[in-house]
Design a protein around this motif. Sequence first.
Motif, short mmCIF file in Angstrom:
data_model
loop_
_atom_site.label_atom_id
_atom_site.label_comp_id
_atom_site.label_asym_id
_atom_site.label_seq_id
_atom_site.Cartn_x
_atom_site.Cartn_y
_atom_site.Cartn_z
N ASP A 80 -22.84 -10.56 -10.11
CA ASP A 80 -23.66 -10.51 -11.30
C ASP A 80 -22.85 -9.82 -12.40
OD1 ASP A 80 -25.56 -10.11 -13.23
OD2 ASP A 80 -27.15 -9.71 -11.77
N GLU A 81 -22.70 -10.52 -13.50
CA GLU A 81 -21.86 -10.01 -14.59
C GLU A 81 -22.23 -8.60 -15.01
OE1 GLU A 81 -20.70 -11.88 -18.80
OE2 GLU A 81 -20.97 -13.26 -17.13
N LYS A 82 -23.51 -8.28 -15.00
CA LYS A 82 -23.91 -6.96 -15.52
C LYS A 82 -23.56 -5.83 -14.55
CE LYS A 82 -28.82 -6.82 -14.14
NZ LYS A 82 -28.53 -7.51 -12.90
N GLY B 249 -11.00 7.55 -16.18
CA GLY B 249 -10.88 7.32 -14.73
C GLY B 249 -10.28 5.98 -14.35
N LEU B 250 -9.93 5.15 -15.34
CA LEU B 250 -9.35 3.83 -15.05
C LEU B 250 -8.03 3.70 -15.79
CD1 LEU B 250 -9.65 0.89 -13.94
CD2 LEU B 250 -10.80 0.34 -16.08
N GLU B 251 -7.03 3.21 -15.07
CA GLU B 251 -5.70 3.11 -15.65
C GLU B 251 -5.08 1.79 -15.20
OE1 GLU B 251 -2.12 6.27 -15.57
OE2 GLU B 251 -3.91 6.79 -14.47
N VAL B 252 -4.38 1.12 -16.10
CA VAL B 252 -3.59 -0.05 -15.70
C VAL B 252 -2.15 0.17 -16.13
CG1 VAL B 252 -3.26 -2.54 -15.89
CG2 VAL B 252 -5.58 -1.61 -15.94
N LEU B 253 -1.24 0.01 -15.17
CA LEU B 253 0.18 0.20 -15.42
C LEU B 253 0.89 -1.13 -15.22
CD1 LEU B 253 0.43 3.34 -13.13
CD2 LEU B 253 0.23 3.33 -15.63
N ALA B 254 1.91 -1.39 -16.02
CA ALA B 254 2.62 -2.66 -15.90
C ALA B 254 4.12 -2.42 -15.85
CB ALA B 254 2.27 -3.57 -17.07
N PHE B 255 4.83 -3.37 -15.26
CA PHE B 255 6.29 -3.26 -15.17
C PHE B 255 6.87 -4.66 -14.99
CE2 PHE B 255 5.64 -3.78 -10.67
CZ PHE B 255 4.45 -3.10 -10.45
N ALA B 256 8.15 -4.80 -15.34
CA ALA B 256 8.83 -6.08 -15.13
C ALA B 256 9.30 -6.14 -13.69
CB ALA B 256 10.01 -6.19 -16.09
N LEU B 257 9.26 -7.35 -13.11
CA LEU B 257 9.64 -7.51 -11.70
C LEU B 257 11.08 -7.97 -11.55
CD1 LEU B 257 6.41 -9.28 -10.44
CD2 LEU B 257 7.12 -6.94 -9.95
N ASP B 258 11.61 -8.63 -12.56
CA ASP B 258 12.97 -9.14 -12.43
C ASP B 258 13.95 -8.07 -12.89
OD1 ASP B 258 12.12 -11.47 -11.38
OD2 ASP B 258 12.09 -12.55 -13.28
N ALA B 259 14.62 -7.50 -11.90
CA ALA B 259 15.52 -6.37 -12.18
C ALA B 259 16.90 -6.66 -11.60
CB ALA B 259 14.93 -5.11 -11.55
N ARG C 198 -16.98 -1.33 -10.94
CA ARG C 198 -18.43 -1.50 -10.86
C ARG C 198 -19.13 -0.73 -11.98
NH1 ARG C 198 -21.11 -4.06 -7.02
NH2 ARG C 198 -19.99 -4.46 -5.10
N ASN C 199 -20.14 -1.34 -12.52
CA ASN C 199 -20.93 -0.72 -13.58
C ASN C 199 -22.16 -0.07 -12.94
OD1 ASN C 199 -22.25 -0.02 -15.86
ND2 ASN C 199 -22.69 -2.11 -16.56
N TRP C 200 -21.99 1.15 -12.47
CA TRP C 200 -23.10 1.79 -11.77
C TRP C 200 -24.27 2.05 -12.70
CZ3 TRP C 200 -23.03 0.78 -7.06
CH2 TRP C 200 -21.86 0.80 -6.33
N ARG C 201 -23.97 2.17 -14.01
CA ARG C 201 -25.07 2.43 -14.94
C ARG C 201 -26.06 1.27 -14.95
NH1 ARG C 201 -21.90 4.16 -19.96
NH2 ARG C 201 -20.31 4.68 -18.49
N LEU D 14 -17.95 -3.66 -15.16
CA LEU D 14 -17.35 -3.38 -16.46
C LEU D 14 -16.01 -4.09 -16.47
CD1 LEU D 14 -17.96 0.45 -16.80
CD2 LEU D 14 -19.05 -1.37 -18.12
N VAL D 15 -15.80 -4.94 -17.45
CA VAL D 15 -14.58 -5.74 -17.51
C VAL D 15 -13.77 -5.31 -18.71
CG1 VAL D 15 -13.65 -8.09 -17.67
CG2 VAL D 15 -15.88 -7.70 -16.58
N ARG D 16 -12.49 -5.06 -18.50
CA ARG D 16 -11.59 -4.76 -19.62
C ARG D 16 -10.44 -5.77 -19.56
NH1 ARG D 16 -11.79 0.50 -21.55
NH2 ARG D 16 -10.48 -0.38 -23.18
#
Length: 224
Positions: free
Chosen positions: A192-194, A20-30, A214-217, A197-199
Amino acid sequence: MDKAVELRAGIIMPVLVSDGLEVLAFALDAEPDVVRATGVCLNDEERRRAAGLRLERDRRRFVVARGQLRRVLASRLGLSPSDVEFEYGPLGKPQLSHRMPACDLRFSTSRSGDVGVIALSTTQEVGVDVEAVLPVPEADEIAALCFSAADYGSYIALGPEDRLEGFFRRWTRLEAVSKALGCGLGQPISWDEKDWLVRRFVPRRGYIGSVVIRNWRSRDVTTH
Ligand SMILES: CC(C)(COP(=O)(O)OP(=O)(O)OC[C@H]1O[C@@H](n2cnc3c(N)ncnc32)[C@H](O)[C@@H]1OP(=O)(O)O)[C@@H](O)C(=O)NCCC(=O)NCCS
């Protein structure tokens, strides 16, 4: 540092995918024709914002970042990029307009140097930050001012060779949480760190990113 992908102008690369989590990246200088093609879907307000930026480089990077954001969201929503509508929180946090289908799709964006990133979450609020890892002469002072006591303690205990990366790990995490909360760094935040969820991710060699949801657990554990 983690293995980095090769980013190219105009091409969106996944750098992190997990439930359920996605990170996409791209170059900005085109090249100018890529910038024009990417920015064709921007609305009048976004064009005005771009035109208000003093440096041509900043205008170009804003146009590419916003154009790519529209494209990514449009492909998830089954719309054309120019039909994507945004709403803004009190401190400028963008989100999908309530008029959009599947407006519970959450996103967060960040830019640093030539790198743009978009985080998407189908489940809960998300925040992302990316930074080029460059020397920060006043890093210790910023850390003392902005980091939590625990973060500052672990940062200051690092040896000189680990300090810079350690600073950016903590800094990007703090910014990512601020963005998930919609408050940014203009305001003190209490978190609060707990609860998060940090990736961490590396969109390009020499850059560090953090994405948080958020870490709902942890909340379940503390409330039951
Ligand atoms: C949000 C903020 C943390 C951005 O950090 P940054 O490192 O400068 O920039 P980044 O490239 O990482 O992120 C920019 C993106 O964050 C998003 N954003 C802007 N304001 C946001 C907010 N309040 N919350 C979450 N996300 C926000 C936008 O998508 C923006 O992209 P855009 O400029 O292409 O529209 C920073 O601008 C901030 O502190 N804003 C808080 C607002 C505030 O305090 N305003 C006081 C005005 S006096």
